[in-house]
Design an enzyme around this catalytic site. Structure first.
Site, mmCIF file in Angstrom:
data_model
loop_
_atom_site.group_PDB
_atom_site.id
_atom_site.type_symbol
_atom_site.label_atom_id
_atom_site.label_comp_id
_atom_site.label_asym_id
_atom_site.label_seq_id
_atom_site.Cartn_x
_atom_site.Cartn_y
_atom_site.Cartn_z
ATOM 1 C CB SER A 10 -1.157 -0.026 1.665
ATOM 2 O OG SER A 10 -0.689 -0.633 2.188
ATOM 3 N N GLY A 11 2.352 0.876 0.330
ATOM 4 C CA GLY A 11 2.530 2.567 0.438
ATOM 5 C C GLY A 11 3.670 3.038 -1.154
ATOM 6 C CE1 TYR A 12 2.771 8.266 -1.919
ATOM 7 C CE2 TYR A 12 3.854 8.804 -0.683
ATOM 8 C CZ TYR A 12 1.610 8.384 -1.217
ATOM 9 O OH TYR A 12 1.487 9.371 -1.073
ATOM 10 C CB CYS A 147 16.276 7.032 -2.178
ATOM 11 S SG CYS A 147 15.510 7.519 -0.754
ATOM 12 C CG ASN A 314 11.922 9.355 -4.107
ATOM 13 O OD1 ASN A 314 11.515 10.787 -5.275
ATOM 14 N ND2 ASN A 314 11.739 8.412 -2.881
#
Lengths: 346, 56
Positions: A10-12, A147, A314
């Site tokens: 569900s995260g980026y 990143c 990133n």
């Protein structure tokens, strides 16, 4: 074709991973987990995936065995249940910081708590293909990459490997980064009226990715690297500028030769050092949405002062893109499968 | 097709068969404007450029 699952989708980073995997020619995405959004379609959290898949999120209790599991959980969660995940899939790629560092004491110092599964640390290969390709080929477990660490490592890589950058100096790395680095969970500092338009220094000393950078260059000797992070008006992107002193009198051709030697066989690293025009140096905007890392430099032969540059997305090269590239190497696919698209401009 | 070396960055540059002496070409690696000062052997030199001030 392999069956792949994404835990913590569900995260980026998880959303970017799904975007890449759903277009990958060798992959079928069979499951994606989210505890808070179980039952929802993937596109309901990741709107760009509408029409790309009919999958719904499941809770972790609903995970079934597959060929490869990506773990895109918040830092600290993968290590707590790593044995369970390993029992579900013969190959694991963890995007978090949990398995990047080889040394549990270094992990504890960098992240402020002891590692909960230190015996698993040596089983993971550090997942930056540009510096660790041979070890990733055929590996069954890979870590993710930080990143900011990725941008820093690639900015420094060519000249350190060529022996042109004296290491008896502090290496000051200024990083400008986008808001997606902070993740999906809203905070007061990410609230739009507080975040929009900022040039906000937020980690000027002691960034935890410094340990990752030092580890990457451990065989070159002790590296005194100091990262300073500033949030800028970007959603995606990290731009590293490493301020160093090189010997005086180097020829541009010598620096070009070092960069070509380091990166000519790396399909996702591009040397950007233009004599003219607007885009003379790497810029994160140009690599947004891609797995590319653009590297370059500026050098004053009279003083030896130099700035070594790298721009990445990133969420791309700094997270999901590198993870997919790792999967390609681990599974014997072409290294570039599913990743060869360019960015967009303007 | 002949090749020549970029005097700026050292890249190997292909010289088209129909290239003319004093023709200007661009290095595909570093973007330098180059003049073909000799065809046989192929040789390149940096072409004069108008400096840009980037508005600084």
């Amino acid at each position: 074709m392999i069956r792949v699952g994404v835990v913590g989708a569900s995260g980026y980073a998880g959303g970017e991973l799904l975007r890449l995997l759903l277009s990958h020619p060798q992959v079928e995405v069979t499951q994606a987990t989210s505890e808070s959004s179980a039952g929802k379609y993937l596109y309901q959290l990741h709107p760009h995936l509408r029409g790309r898949t009919t999958l719904r999120f499941v809770g972790q209790a609903g995970l079934t065995p597959c060929d490869l599991l990506f773990l895109a959980l918040p830092h600290g969660e993968a290590q707590a249940r790593i044995a369970e995940y390993a029992a579900l899939a013969p190959r694991l790629i963890d995007l978090s910081a949990d398995f990047r560092l080889r040394d549990a004491a270094v992990y504890a110092a960098a992240y402020g708590e002891p590692h909960r599964a230190p015996e698993w640390l040596p089983r993971f290969v550090y997942g930056l293909p540009e510096i660790n390709r041979a070890a990733l080929i055929g590996a069954d477990k890979a870590s993710g990459v930080g990143c900011n660490a990725t941008a820093t490592i690639l900015a420094l890589w060519a000249l350190i490997r060529a022996g042109m950058l004296p290491l008896d100096q502090p290496i000051i790395v200024d990083l400008k980064v986008g808001s997606s680095e902070a993740g999906r969970t809203p905070t007061e500092s990410s609230h739009h009226p507080a975040r929009s338009g900022v040039v906000r220094p937020f980690a000027l000393t002691g960034h935890r990715h410094e340990a990752e950078v030092r580890q990457a260059f451990a065989d070159c000797g002790a590296l005194d690297v100091r990262m300073a992070i500033t949030s800028v008006e970007l959603v995606r992107g990290a731009a590293a500028a490493a301020h160093v002193t090189l010997p005086t009198g180097l020829a541009e051709k010598d620096i070009w030769a070092a960069y070509r030697s380091a990166f000519s066989a790396k399909p996702f690293v591009r040397i950007v050092h233009e004599k003219s025009g607007v885009f003379r140096h790497p810029e994160p905007r140009v690599v947004a949405g891609t797995n590319y890392a653009d590297v370059g430099w500026e050098y004053d032969p009279e003083t030896g002062r130099a700035v070594l540059l790298c721009a990445i997305d990133n969420l791309g090269k700094g997270a999901a893109g590198s993870a997919v590239q790792c999967m390609n190497l681990m599974c014997g696919f072409d290294e570039t499968d599913g990743l060869t698209f360019g960015g967009f401009y303007p | 097709m002949n090749t020549a070396i970029c005097p700026e960055c050292g890249a190997k540059i292909s010289i088209p068969a129909d290239a003319l002496q004093h023709e200007l070409i661009t290095c595909p690696d570093c973007g330098a404007e180059l003049e073909i000062i000799s065809l046989n052997p192929p040789e390149l030199a940096l072409a004069p450029q108008v400096e840009e001030d980037w508005g600084e």
